[in-house]
Design a protein around this motif. Structure first.
Motif, mmCIF file in Angstrom:
data_model
loop_
_atom_site.group_PDB
_atom_site.id
_atom_site.type_symbol
_atom_site.label_atom_id
_atom_site.label_comp_id
_atom_site.label_asym_id
_atom_site.label_seq_id
_atom_site.Cartn_x
_atom_site.Cartn_y
_atom_site.Cartn_z
ATOM 1 N N ARG A 169 0.863 -1.180 0.000
ATOM 2 C CA ARG A 169 0.000 0.000 0.000
ATOM 3 C C ARG A 169 0.898 1.228 0.000
ATOM 4 N N LEU A 170 0.619 2.136 -0.923
ATOM 5 C CA LEU A 170 1.496 3.280 -1.143
ATOM 6 C C LEU A 170 0.675 4.561 -1.024
ATOM 7 N N GLY A 171 1.075 5.461 -0.113
ATOM 8 C CA GLY A 171 0.347 6.710 0.077
ATOM 9 C C GLY A 171 1.086 7.892 -0.526
ATOM 10 N N PHE A 172 0.328 8.854 -1.062
ATOM 11 C CA PHE A 172 0.898 10.063 -1.657
ATOM 12 C C PHE A 172 0.161 11.284 -1.125
ATOM 13 N N SER A 173 0.927 12.337 -0.855
ATOM 14 C CA SER A 173 0.338 13.632 -0.525
ATOM 15 C C SER A 173 0.718 14.595 -1.640
ATOM 16 N N LEU A 174 -0.276 15.066 -2.380
ATOM 17 C CA LEU A 174 -0.012 15.922 -3.541
ATOM 18 C C LEU A 174 -0.134 17.394 -3.154
ATOM 19 N N LYS A 175 0.601 17.755 -2.105
ATOM 20 C CA LYS A 175 0.560 19.139 -1.646
ATOM 21 C C LYS A 175 1.838 19.445 -0.873
ATOM 22 N N GLY A 176 2.090 20.720 -0.654
ATOM 23 C CA GLY A 176 3.220 21.148 0.154
ATOM 24 C C GLY A 176 4.563 20.800 -0.450
ATOM 25 N N THR A 177 5.536 20.548 0.431
ATOM 26 C CA THR A 177 6.908 20.321 -0.015
ATOM 27 C C THR A 177 7.061 19.033 -0.801
ATOM 28 N N ASP A 178 6.126 18.065 -0.625
ATOM 29 C CA ASP A 178 6.238 16.790 -1.328
ATOM 30 C C ASP A 178 6.221 16.966 -2.838
ATOM 31 N N VAL A 179 5.514 17.990 -3.317
ATOM 32 C CA VAL A 179 5.375 18.160 -4.762
ATOM 33 C C VAL A 179 5.765 19.562 -5.211
ATOM 34 N N ALA A 180 6.460 20.288 -4.359
ATOM 35 C CA ALA A 180 6.776 21.687 -4.663
ATOM 36 C C ALA A 180 7.582 21.840 -5.943
ATOM 37 N N GLU A 181 8.408 20.839 -6.258
ATOM 38 C CA GLU A 181 9.256 20.938 -7.443
ATOM 39 C C GLU A 181 8.645 20.246 -8.657
ATOM 40 N N THR A 182 7.395 19.843 -8.569
ATOM 41 C CA THR A 182 6.752 19.142 -9.679
ATOM 42 C C THR A 182 5.573 19.954 -10.182
ATOM 43 N N ASP A 183 4.862 19.392 -11.190
ATOM 44 C CA ASP A 183 3.681 20.069 -11.734
ATOM 45 C C ASP A 183 2.395 19.458 -11.188
ATOM 46 N N MET A 184 2.475 18.739 -10.048
ATOM 47 C CA MET A 184 1.306 18.020 -9.534
ATOM 48 C C MET A 184 0.779 18.672 -8.260
ATOM 49 N N LEU A 185 0.552 19.985 -8.298
ATOM 50 C CA LEU A 185 0.052 20.700 -7.129
ATOM 51 C C LEU A 185 -1.462 20.549 -7.020
ATOM 52 N N CYS A 186 -1.931 19.301 -6.961
ATOM 53 C CA CYS A 186 -3.373 19.045 -6.925
ATOM 54 C C CYS A 186 -3.964 19.360 -5.563
ATOM 55 N N GLY A 187 -3.194 19.088 -4.503
ATOM 56 C CA GLY A 187 -3.673 19.400 -3.171
ATOM 57 C C GLY A 187 -4.390 18.274 -2.473
ATOM 58 N N GLY A 188 -4.395 17.075 -3.043
ATOM 59 C CA GLY A 188 -5.121 15.964 -2.442
ATOM 60 C C GLY A 188 -4.204 14.869 -1.936
ATOM 61 N N ASP A 189 -4.824 13.796 -1.446
ATOM 62 C CA ASP A 189 -4.101 12.618 -0.981
ATOM 63 C C ASP A 189 -4.596 11.408 -1.760
ATOM 64 N N VAL A 190 -3.674 10.513 -2.074
ATOM 65 C CA VAL A 190 -3.998 9.338 -2.877
ATOM 66 C C VAL A 190 -3.345 8.117 -2.246
ATOM 67 N N GLU A 191 -4.063 6.998 -2.249
ATOM 68 C CA GLU A 191 -3.462 5.726 -1.848
ATOM 69 C C GLU A 191 -3.591 4.745 -2.998
ATOM 70 N N VAL A 192 -2.480 4.072 -3.295
ATOM 71 C CA VAL A 192 -2.435 3.099 -4.384
ATOM 72 C C VAL A 192 -2.113 1.727 -3.791
ATOM 73 N N PHE A 193 -2.859 0.724 -4.222
ATOM 74 C CA PHE A 193 -2.578 -0.658 -3.807
ATOM 75 C C PHE A 193 -1.913 -1.377 -4.966
ATOM 76 N N LEU A 194 -0.757 -1.973 -4.687
ATOM 77 C CA LEU A 194 -0.014 -2.703 -5.709
ATOM 78 C C LEU A 194 -0.048 -4.186 -5.367
ATOM 79 N N GLU A 195 -0.524 -4.986 -6.284
ATOM 80 C CA GLU A 195 -0.628 -6.425 -6.036
ATOM 81 C C GLU A 195 0.082 -7.209 -7.129
ATOM 82 N N PRO A 196 0.786 -8.268 -6.735
ATOM 83 C CA PRO A 196 1.430 -9.112 -7.742
ATOM 84 C C PRO A 196 0.377 -9.903 -8.511
ATOM 85 N N VAL A 197 0.561 -10.004 -9.806
ATOM 86 C CA VAL A 197 -0.370 -10.739 -10.662
ATOM 87 C C VAL A 197 0.427 -11.741 -11.490
#
Length: 389
Positions: free
Chosen positions: A109-137
């Motif tokens: 399980r991978l969490g992302f915060s698309l705000k503040g210093t985490d994305v200050a140097e990128t173009d993804m200033l969305c301002g939200g939080d996202v969680e991604v689940f990665l499963e082996p297939v």
């Protein structure tokens, strides 16, 4: 307009002050359904691949984000990719983590915060939080093959179901795949736990299965405690039935197909039921309008557009459509024509409640006059109804 600009101006456009982003609209169910279909088609193609691929799914979204819950990407064992969870930094980090999952065979399980210093140097200033689940297939694994077959079956024959994935990574130990498909017709594939406790809890909470309309994370209780699961409703793309093969239909069909509707065109004249005139349609059928609904699988997900060549045929098809559970029924024509047809249907025993289901005059009111403009208004209304889930 770049999304980061729209995030900034969104509050002002909605009459709010300040420079904080409002919650970004969720992806409509039609989009997540189409994404799921394409990803599982890829898994079926890889059914003889003994290597490990990784399926990444956006399982949680808080605030604005590049993609909504249900967005997926598949990193194949050869390093190629299908789908997307949002691009940019989010996707780059997801793919890095996916390569690790590919090596270890353990989900993550991978969490992302698309705000503040985490994305200050990128173009993804969305301002939200996202969680991604990665499963082996492992596409050749019996569970993955069975799940893919059930999803393919729904797409081909219609129906609906629920796909459940356990997010507790410890329950994936020993090569287990705690995933379960439950069909509304009683079909099932896979399992969640050996005791069956999670499946019982799932069926008790979501009975009938149609009570779940959007994907998301839910907590289920079992003897050993609470377990988080990700649930996705599964259904075929809603079929659009267009009755009448005239000039308006010739504009509606390609536009509807372009936005993801499988289209079936029906006319009672051979020269108008011509597949050559409707290359984008899934099917073109020539049959009398009398009793036509009994010969078509018009179900609760279906969309019906009535654009025949005259009042009598419109009334004939509309009367039959009202006896189905079609999700959308629209009929072309002026208000005067509509009222005349409604009057006759009321005399035949239909109720005002029945007629309230009908969109007529059909389409959004955008001042459309030409066949092309009318088609835009009709398809816009179809998209609007479909997006409401």
């Amino acid at each position: 307009m770049p999304r980061r600009w729209l995030n900034a101006f969104w509050p002002l456009m909605c009459g709010r002050t300040g420079w904080w982003p409002l919650p970004w609209p969720r992806a409509p169910m039609c989009c997540t359904r189409r994404i799921m279909k394409e990803i599982y088609k890829e898994i079926i193609k890889l059914s003889h691949d003994e290597g490990v691929s990784v399926l990444a799914t956006v399982v949680r979204q808080g605030g604005p984000a590049p993609r909504g819950v249900g967005a997926k990407c598949l990193l194949r064992s050869d390093g190629t990719m299908a789908g997307s969870v949002g691009g940019g930094m989010l996707e780059a980090k997801t793919l890095d983590a996916a390569r690790e999952v590919m090596k270890t065979g353990r989900p993550r399980r991978l969490g992302f915060s698309l705000k503040g210093t985490d994305v200050a140097e990128t173009d993804m200033l969305c301002g939200g939080d996202v969680e991604v689940f990665l499963e082996p297939v492992v596409p050749s694994h019996a569970v993955h093959r069975a799940l893919a077959r059930e999803l393919e079956r729904i797409e081909r024959r219609g129906g609906m179901g629920l796909l459940c994935t356990v997010l507790d990574t410890d329950q994936w130990e020993g090569g287990r795949v705690p995933r379960l498909f439950l069909g509304s017709d009683g079909r099932r594939a896979g399992d969640l736990d050996q005791s069956g406790g999670l499946e019982r809890a799932l069926q008790e909470r979501f009975s009938p299965l149609s009570t779940l309309r959007r994907p998301g994370i839910f907590s289920l209780e079992q003897d050993s405690g609470t377990v988080e699961v990700y649930l996705e409703p599964v259904s075929a793309e809603p079929v659009l039935y267009v009755f009448g093969g005239g000039h308006v239909s010739r504009q509606v069909v390609p536009l509807a197909a372009l936005v993801g509707f499988p289209v079936v065109v029906v006319d009672d004249r051979e020269e108008f039921a011509d597949a050559g005139q409707f290359p984008e349609a899934r099917e073109v059928r020539c049959m009398p309008f009398g009793g036509v609904m009994a010969r078509l699988p018009v179900d609760v997900h279906a969309f019906v557009v009535i654009v025949t060549r005259g009042h009598l045929y419109d009334k004939e098809v509309l009367g039959q459509a009202l006896r189905t559970e079609a999700r959308y029924i629209g009929m072309i024509g002026s208000r005067r024509k509509r009222d005349l047809i409604y009057k006759r249907l009321l005399e035949e025993g239909f109720t005002e409640e029945d007629l309230a289901r009908v969109h007529s005059p059909i389409g959004l009111d955008i001042g459309a006059e030409t066949p092309e403009e009318i088609a835009v208004s009709i398809v816009a209304e179809l998209i609007d109804v479909r997006a409401r889930g």
